[in-house]
Write a protein that holds these residues in place. Structure first.
Motif, mmCIF file in Angstrom:
data_model
loop_
_atom_site.group_PDB
_atom_site.id
_atom_site.type_symbol
_atom_site.label_atom_id
_atom_site.label_comp_id
_atom_site.label_asym_id
_atom_site.label_seq_id
_atom_site.Cartn_x
_atom_site.Cartn_y
_atom_site.Cartn_z
ATOM 1 N N ILE A 32 0.897 -1.166 0.000
ATOM 2 C CA ILE A 32 0.000 0.000 0.000
ATOM 3 C C ILE A 32 0.931 1.210 0.000
ATOM 4 C CG2 ILE A 32 -1.864 1.220 1.199
ATOM 5 C CD1 ILE A 32 -2.703 -1.439 2.463
ATOM 6 N N MET A 33 1.016 1.840 -1.177
ATOM 7 C CA MET A 33 2.009 2.915 -1.382
ATOM 8 C C MET A 33 1.415 4.213 -0.850
ATOM 9 S SD MET A 33 2.980 1.967 -5.333
ATOM 10 C CE MET A 33 1.378 2.203 -6.083
ATOM 11 N N ASP A 34 1.512 4.436 0.453
ATOM 12 C CA ASP A 34 0.815 5.596 1.033
ATOM 13 C C ASP A 34 1.799 6.708 1.420
ATOM 14 O OD1 ASP A 34 -1.374 6.995 1.797
ATOM 15 O OD2 ASP A 34 -1.588 6.043 3.759
ATOM 16 N N GLY A 35 1.317 7.941 1.326
ATOM 17 C CA GLY A 35 2.106 9.078 1.796
ATOM 18 C C GLY A 35 2.631 9.974 0.680
ATOM 19 N N ASN A 36 2.158 9.764 -0.538
ATOM 20 C CA ASN A 36 2.658 10.569 -1.667
ATOM 21 C C ASN A 36 2.368 12.062 -1.505
ATOM 22 O OD1 ASN A 36 3.438 8.230 -2.844
ATOM 23 N ND2 ASN A 36 1.839 8.167 -4.400
ATOM 24 N N ARG A 37 1.148 12.373 -1.020
ATOM 25 C CA ARG A 37 0.780 13.796 -0.934
ATOM 26 C C ARG A 37 1.504 14.476 0.230
ATOM 27 N NH1 ARG A 37 -5.694 13.610 -1.275
ATOM 28 N NH2 ARG A 37 -5.284 12.236 0.488
ATOM 29 N N ARG A 38 1.684 13.738 1.352
ATOM 30 C CA ARG A 38 2.424 14.326 2.478
ATOM 31 C C ARG A 38 3.863 14.598 2.051
ATOM 32 N NH1 ARG A 38 0.653 9.954 6.726
ATOM 33 N NH2 ARG A 38 -0.473 9.169 4.906
ATOM 34 N N PHE A 39 4.402 13.692 1.239
ATOM 35 C CA PHE A 39 5.759 13.896 0.735
ATOM 36 C C PHE A 39 5.795 15.152 -0.142
ATOM 37 C CE2 PHE A 39 8.655 13.421 -2.852
ATOM 38 C CZ PHE A 39 9.870 13.324 -2.189
ATOM 39 N N GLY A 50 3.968 14.268 -6.111
ATOM 40 C CA GLY A 50 4.145 13.176 -5.132
ATOM 41 C C GLY A 50 3.822 11.825 -5.757
ATOM 42 N N HIS A 51 2.738 11.755 -6.533
ATOM 43 C CA HIS A 51 2.352 10.482 -7.158
ATOM 44 C C HIS A 51 3.385 10.064 -8.217
ATOM 45 C CE1 HIS A 51 -1.253 10.534 -4.896
ATOM 46 N NE2 HIS A 51 -1.857 11.496 -5.572
ATOM 47 N N THR A 52 3.942 11.070 -8.915
ATOM 48 C CA THR A 52 4.958 10.752 -9.937
ATOM 49 C C THR A 52 6.187 10.153 -9.254
ATOM 50 O OG1 THR A 52 4.108 12.583 -11.226
ATOM 51 C CG2 THR A 52 6.237 11.730 -11.901
ATOM 52 N N TYR A 76 -1.112 -1.205 -4.623
ATOM 53 C CA TYR A 76 -2.407 -0.495 -4.585
ATOM 54 C C TYR A 76 -2.187 0.875 -5.222
ATOM 55 C CZ TYR A 76 -7.028 -0.174 -2.220
ATOM 56 O OH TYR A 76 -8.371 -0.141 -1.913
ATOM 57 N N ALA A 77 -2.561 1.009 -6.482
ATOM 58 C CA ALA A 77 -2.286 2.256 -7.200
ATOM 59 C C ALA A 77 -3.463 3.233 -7.140
ATOM 60 C CB ALA A 77 -1.947 1.961 -8.654
ATOM 61 N N PHE A 78 -4.698 2.695 -7.102
ATOM 62 C CA PHE A 78 -5.849 3.603 -7.114
ATOM 63 C C PHE A 78 -7.082 2.820 -6.637
ATOM 64 C CE2 PHE A 78 -9.254 6.155 -8.917
ATOM 65 C CZ PHE A 78 -8.781 7.449 -8.733
ATOM 66 N N LYS A 84 -13.169 9.747 -5.204
ATOM 67 C CA LYS A 84 -13.812 10.862 -4.475
ATOM 68 C C LYS A 84 -12.855 12.029 -4.279
ATOM 69 C CE LYS A 84 -16.882 7.832 -1.866
ATOM 70 N NZ LYS A 84 -16.792 7.003 -0.674
ATOM 71 N N ARG A 85 -11.588 11.888 -4.658
ATOM 72 C CA ARG A 85 -10.637 12.999 -4.503
ATOM 73 C C ARG A 85 -10.945 14.093 -5.531
ATOM 74 N NH1 ARG A 85 -4.767 10.529 -2.823
ATOM 75 N NH2 ARG A 85 -5.548 9.338 -1.050
ATOM 76 N N SER A 86 -10.260 15.216 -5.446
ATOM 77 C CA SER A 86 -10.585 16.348 -6.338
ATOM 78 C C SER A 86 -10.419 15.913 -7.803
ATOM 79 C CB SER A 86 -9.663 17.530 -6.051
ATOM 80 O OG SER A 86 -8.361 17.237 -6.547
HETATM 81 C C1 FPP Z 1 -1.438 7.119 -1.736
HETATM 82 O O1 FPP Z 1 -0.840 8.304 -1.218
HETATM 83 C C2 FPP Z 1 -1.146 6.964 -3.163
HETATM 84 C C3 FPP Z 1 -2.074 6.931 -4.174
HETATM 85 C C4 FPP Z 1 -3.514 7.104 -3.914
HETATM 86 C C5 FPP Z 1 -1.681 6.784 -5.589
HETATM 87 C C6 FPP Z 1 -0.518 5.869 -5.815
HETATM 88 C C7 FPP Z 1 -0.186 5.873 -7.255
HETATM 89 C C8 FPP Z 1 1.060 5.775 -7.753
HETATM 90 C C9 FPP Z 1 2.271 5.604 -6.908
HETATM 91 C C10 FPP Z 1 1.272 5.838 -9.239
HETATM 92 C C11 FPP Z 1 0.701 4.618 -9.907
HETATM 93 C C12 FPP Z 1 0.985 4.627 -11.326
HETATM 94 C C13 FPP Z 1 0.482 3.770 -12.251
HETATM 95 C C14 FPP Z 1 1.025 3.755 -13.588
HETATM 96 C C15 FPP Z 1 -0.626 2.878 -11.996
HETATM 97 P P1 FPP Z 1 -1.817 9.483 -0.777
HETATM 98 O O2 FPP Z 1 -2.236 10.227 -1.992
HETATM 99 O O3 FPP Z 1 -2.947 8.881 0.030
HETATM 100 O O4 FPP Z 1 -0.887 10.377 0.127
HETATM 101 P P2 FPP Z 1 -1.214 10.905 1.609
HETATM 102 O O5 FPP Z 1 -1.519 9.697 2.422
HETATM 103 O O6 FPP Z 1 0.045 11.587 2.032
HETATM 104 O O7 FPP Z 1 -2.381 11.844 1.494
#
Ligand code: FPP
Ligand code: MG
Length: 324
Positions: A32-39, A50-52, A76-78, A84-86
């Motif tokens: 579960i790749m979490d934390g992209n937006r906080r990063f 962050g997602h890139t 878990y990509a989406f 429901k996000r913007s």
């Molecule tokens: C969770 O972090 C991450 C996601 C909802 C998206 C993950 C997607 C990728 C890493 C790219 C996938 C690419 C392909 C080609 C399928 P968050 O947005 O919940 O961050 P936060 O917890 O800090 O708010």
């Protein structure tokens, strides 16, 4: 940005790799790749940046997994909830996915050379047309590669996956292909999006959240769960080593629990066969009756699953042949 990253290892990384490889290494890692937006916020960038970075991290992790001998990764990509996000963020993520799948198709030969099979799990119908087409193409283009597997969960939640499996089973019963008594844990599992995959041995969630967020709920019942505070784009090979070491420390209890569950599951199927025969033949039930019932059940299930497989393949061909 390529899907197949090649990296040099430091001597310390090689040493750790060699030590870890002496012990049991997970076959299947779920993330579960979490934390992209906080990063992204930390770096004063927008969510998409962050997602890139998150995508780039995934390709690095795949390289580390190859070195470790982990041959299947489910990420878990989406989630369906993420719709429901913007609009800006959802559109941005969809554009990112489209760009990466197009790149993946360009790198088809490279993926073939490394034997990488890409699978997408989730309700593809919820995705925009162009992504649906690209995912269909990517799945079909790599489906004969068998060395390592990358399963991307897109428009996915476990509850949706289980409901859709239930719908397929109930349709099978309604159309007379199955009997209700044929429905078992084993059969339901074969109707999930993850059919053909072994359950994850290790599930990692980054960013400090300690829940599964509707990811692989059925499949992770006997997985080792590892939660770490690091944000996904900051995840390093040492975090992965830490997770694998944690798995190794719990390996024996995890394996015993899984085997116990599988044995119980087999007993439940056998008991169901006996019960069906008792209902049909009463006290006159014999071993031959039970054997014949079990063979007929297996045949019905095989035919049902073959038809389901054919339908899925037809669906993938249909979506990849549509115009944008
Ligand atoms: C969770 O972090 C991450 C996601 C909802 C998206 C993950 C997607 C990728 C890493 C790219 C996938 C690419 C392909 C080609 C399928 P968050 O947005 O919940 O961050 P936060 O917890 O800090 O708010
Ligand atoms: Mg999050």
């Amino acid at each position: 940005m390529t899907w197949i990253v090649e990296q040099d290892r430091t001597w310390a990384e090689w040493a750790a790799l060699r030590i870890l490889r002496v012990g049991p290494v997970p076959n299947h890692l779920a993330i579960i790749m979490d934390g992209n937006r906080r990063f992204a916020r930390k770096e004063h960038k927008d969510a998409l940046a962050g997602h890139t970075r998150g995508f780039h991290k995934l390709t690095e992790v795949l390289c580390w997994c190859r070195d470790l001998g982990i041959n299947e990764v489910t990420a878990y990509a989406f989630s369906i909830e993420n719709f429901k996000r913007s609009k800006q963020e959802v559109d941005g993520l969809m554009d990112l996915a489209a760009e990466k799948f197009a790149k993946l198709l360009e790198e088809k030969e490279k993926l073939e050379k490394h034997g990488v099979c890409i699978r997408v799990i989730g309700d593809l119908n919820l995705l925009p047309q162009r992504i649906k087409k690209l995912t269909g193409e990517a799945i079909l283009a790599t489906r004969h590669n068998t060395k390592c597997f990358l399963n991307l969960a897109l428009a996915y939640t476990s509850r949706d996956e289980i409901c859709s499996a239930m719908n397929e089973l109930s349709q099978g019963v309604a159309e007379g292909q199955l009997m209700t008594s044929d429905i078992s844990e084993e059969l339901l599992e074969k109707c999930l999006h993850t059919r053909g995959s072994r359950d994850p041995d290790l599930l990692v969630r980054t960013s400090g959240e300690v829940r599964l967020s509707d990811f692989l709920l059925w499949q992770s019942g006997f997985s080792c769960l590892f939660f770490t505070k690091v944000l996904w784009p900051e995840f390093t090979i040492w975090h992965l080593f830490g997770a694998v070491f944690y798995y190794q420390r719990h390996y024996h209890t995890l394996t015993a629990a899984r085997q116990e569950c599988l044995a119980l599951r087999q007993c439940m199927v056998e008991e169901s066969d006996i019960e069906c025969c008792h209902t049909k033949y009463g006290d006159k039930v014999s071993q031959e009756h039970i054997g014949a019932h079990a063979s007929a059940r297996k045949e019905r299930i095989e035919n049902f699953l073959a038809k389901l497989h054919e339908q899925k393949l037809y669906y993938l061909q249909q979506i990849s042949n549509t115009s944008d």
